[in-house]
Write a protein that holds these residues in place. Sequence first.
Motif, PDB file in Angstrom:
ATOM      1  N   GLY A 274       4.578  98.225  37.444  1.00 37.57           N
ATOM      2  CA  GLY A 274       4.746  96.778  37.512  1.00 37.57           C
ATOM      3  C   GLY A 274       3.433  96.062  37.728  1.00 37.57           C
ATOM      4  O   GLY A 274       2.987  95.268  36.888  1.00 37.57           O
ATOM      5  N   ILE A 275       2.788  96.309  38.840  1.00 39.43           N
ATOM      6  CA  ILE A 275       1.465  95.768  39.162  1.00 39.43           C
ATOM      7  C   ILE A 275       0.496  96.937  39.156  1.00 39.43           C
ATOM      8  O   ILE A 275       0.745  97.954  39.814  1.00 39.43           O
ATOM      9  CB  ILE A 275       1.469  95.086  40.541  1.00 39.43           C
ATOM     10  N   VAL A 276      -0.597  96.814  38.423  1.00 35.93           N
ATOM     11  CA  VAL A 276      -1.490  97.960  38.233  1.00 35.93           C
ATOM     12  C   VAL A 276      -2.911  97.649  38.679  1.00 35.93           C
ATOM     13  O   VAL A 276      -3.340  96.493  38.701  1.00 35.93           O
ATOM     14  CB  VAL A 276      -1.499  98.413  36.753  1.00 35.93           C
ATOM     15  N   GLY A 277      -3.633  98.696  39.028  1.00 31.03           N
ATOM     16  CA  GLY A 277      -5.061  98.633  39.284  1.00 31.03           C
ATOM     17  C   GLY A 277      -5.729  99.726  38.481  1.00 31.03           C
ATOM     18  O   GLY A 277      -5.055 100.641  37.992  1.00 31.03           O
ATOM     19  N   LEU A 278      -7.031  99.675  38.358  1.00 35.54           N
ATOM     20  CA  LEU A 278      -7.729 100.689  37.563  1.00 35.54           C
ATOM     21  C   LEU A 278      -7.412 102.092  38.059  1.00 35.54           C
ATOM     22  O   LEU A 278      -7.139 103.001  37.270  1.00 35.54           O
ATOM     23  CB  LEU A 278      -9.235 100.439  37.598  1.00 35.54           C
TER      24      LEU A 278
ATOM     25  N   GLN B 241       9.760 101.430  39.458  1.00 34.55           N
ATOM     26  CA  GLN B 241      10.025 102.839  39.735  1.00 34.55           C
ATOM     27  C   GLN B 241      11.510 103.174  39.714  1.00 34.55           C
ATOM     28  O   GLN B 241      11.893 104.327  39.868  1.00 34.55           O
ATOM     29  CB  GLN B 241       9.440 103.225  41.093  1.00 34.55           C
ATOM     30  N   ARG B 242      12.345 102.154  39.538  1.00 37.92           N
ATOM     31  CA  ARG B 242      13.800 102.321  39.507  1.00 37.92           C
ATOM     32  C   ARG B 242      14.332 102.903  40.817  1.00 37.92           C
ATOM     33  O   ARG B 242      15.233 103.742  40.833  1.00 37.92           O
ATOM     34  CB  ARG B 242      14.223 103.199  38.321  1.00 37.92           C
TER      35      ARG B 242
ATOM     36  N   ARG C 118       6.867  90.814  47.986  1.00 39.08           N
ATOM     37  CA  ARG C 118       7.175  90.599  46.568  1.00 39.08           C
ATOM     38  C   ARG C 118       6.556  91.703  45.713  1.00 39.08           C
ATOM     39  O   ARG C 118       7.181  92.210  44.768  1.00 39.08           O
ATOM     40  CB  ARG C 118       6.645  89.226  46.135  1.00 39.08           C
ATOM     41  N   ALA C 119       5.335  92.103  46.041  1.00 37.34           N
ATOM     42  CA  ALA C 119       4.670  93.166  45.285  1.00 37.34           C
ATOM     43  C   ALA C 119       5.438  94.481  45.416  1.00 37.34           C
ATOM     44  O   ALA C 119       5.583  95.231  44.443  1.00 37.34           O
ATOM     45  CB  ALA C 119       3.233  93.337  45.779  1.00 37.34           C
ATOM     46  N   ARG C 120       5.942  94.762  46.605  1.00 37.60           N
ATOM     47  CA  ARG C 120       6.730  95.986  46.795  1.00 37.60           C
ATOM     48  C   ARG C 120       8.007  95.941  45.953  1.00 37.60           C
ATOM     49  O   ARG C 120       8.392  96.941  45.343  1.00 37.60           O
ATOM     50  CB  ARG C 120       7.085  96.179  48.276  1.00 37.60           C
ATOM     51  N   GLN C 121       8.655  94.793  45.927  1.00 37.35           N
ATOM     52  CA  GLN C 121       9.877  94.658  45.130  1.00 37.35           C
ATOM     53  C   GLN C 121       9.605  94.929  43.654  1.00 37.35           C
ATOM     54  O   GLN C 121      10.402  95.591  42.979  1.00 37.35           O
ATOM     55  CB  GLN C 121      10.463  93.256  45.313  1.00 37.35           C
ATOM     56  N   ILE C 122       8.483  94.421  43.169  1.00 37.37           N
ATOM     57  CA  ILE C 122       8.133  94.631  41.757  1.00 37.37           C
ATOM     58  C   ILE C 122       7.878  96.112  41.492  1.00 37.37           C
ATOM     59  O   ILE C 122       8.339  96.673  40.487  1.00 37.37           O
ATOM     60  CB  ILE C 122       6.910  93.777  41.375  1.00 37.37           C
TER      61      ILE C 122
END
Length: 381
Positions: A220-224, A20-21, A11-15
Amino acid sequence: MRKPVTLSKSRARQIWLRAQRLDTPAPFGDGPQATRAAIEHLGYVQIDTINVIERCHHHILFTRIPGYQRAHLRQAQSIDKAVFEYWTHALAYVPVSDFRFHVPEMKRHRKEPHRWFAKDGEQEYRRVLQLVRNEGALTIRDIDDDVLVEKDHPWASRKPSKAALQLGFYNGVLTISERTGMLKTYELATRHFGWDKLPRPATESQVLNHLLDRALRAQGIVGLQSILHTHARIRPALKALIEARVKRRRLVPVALEGAEKAELWAASPTLEENIDPGAPLVHILSPFDPLVIQRKRLGLFFGYDHIFEAYVPKEKRRFGYFTLPVLIGDEIVAAIDLKTDRTAGKLLIQNWTWVGQGNRTQHQAAIEEALGRFEAFQLAR
């Protein structure tokens, strides 16, 4: 602190791919306007000098714009003046609409020039600026009265005027008005863009919000680390901004299955979006693609550890000198070392390695079809 939302890696990869289009054919449309739209969405497109295959800025855009032509990037930079070159984590094409977020860094360069530039002297810098003011935009080849000096760094030039041009670029007085291969044309930034003066610099708070919003849009999903990349000095302030957004319920902590200790965040609408992956697309990715360039993040989400082996001794290379990851759907299935033989008009496969769940029976035909399109792009002029 809010309880994290747990996501599977699939799911994280899909997001991330949606952000990234890379999960939609021609997500930015076609024609010159697609190039501008792609750079504005991604926030930056890295530039690199290596041309074993087509240089990465063109490659990254082709990956998202099937009908991309190199002239479209020139139009965006030199005619429409919708993008400009500046430093993000590396030299990159950046939307002109983001110029003000880079002005504080330009001002820092004026006050504290890098050690590579400090020794070149104010006199040489003023001389070169006067040349540009009087004669108009110029390249390093147009300056032929240099007294050559010894190089003290592999990336340095024997021409003092090159360092002066670069200093003017980093401090925002000059901009690159056109690029032909790696040959850059420098122009006064205000004259190029038709400004009376540079845009007003963004405040530190505005820069922080810009970096966070840019990452949320393109990742979509971010880290520092994925937000900052090389801006470590503002890490504490960015963490405080994220915590404030979590408190106001504008961001949600994310726990990735199998990597729960990784600190990640996303906006609620992103997590709630229904993503229909559709037919799996095939992408031959640049090693400098935004999906690939942050190697630890790539490994965390995709379970694939990409090593850029151009700087690895030949006898120690596993995949090859200029290996490109191959993405099918949401899986990296192969790593192919390619080289474009422009004289013979061929794309050469130096090495082909299956990775992850990749295999000849399921994936080779689709990859070979994509390689045919990629070869046509490589050789088109």
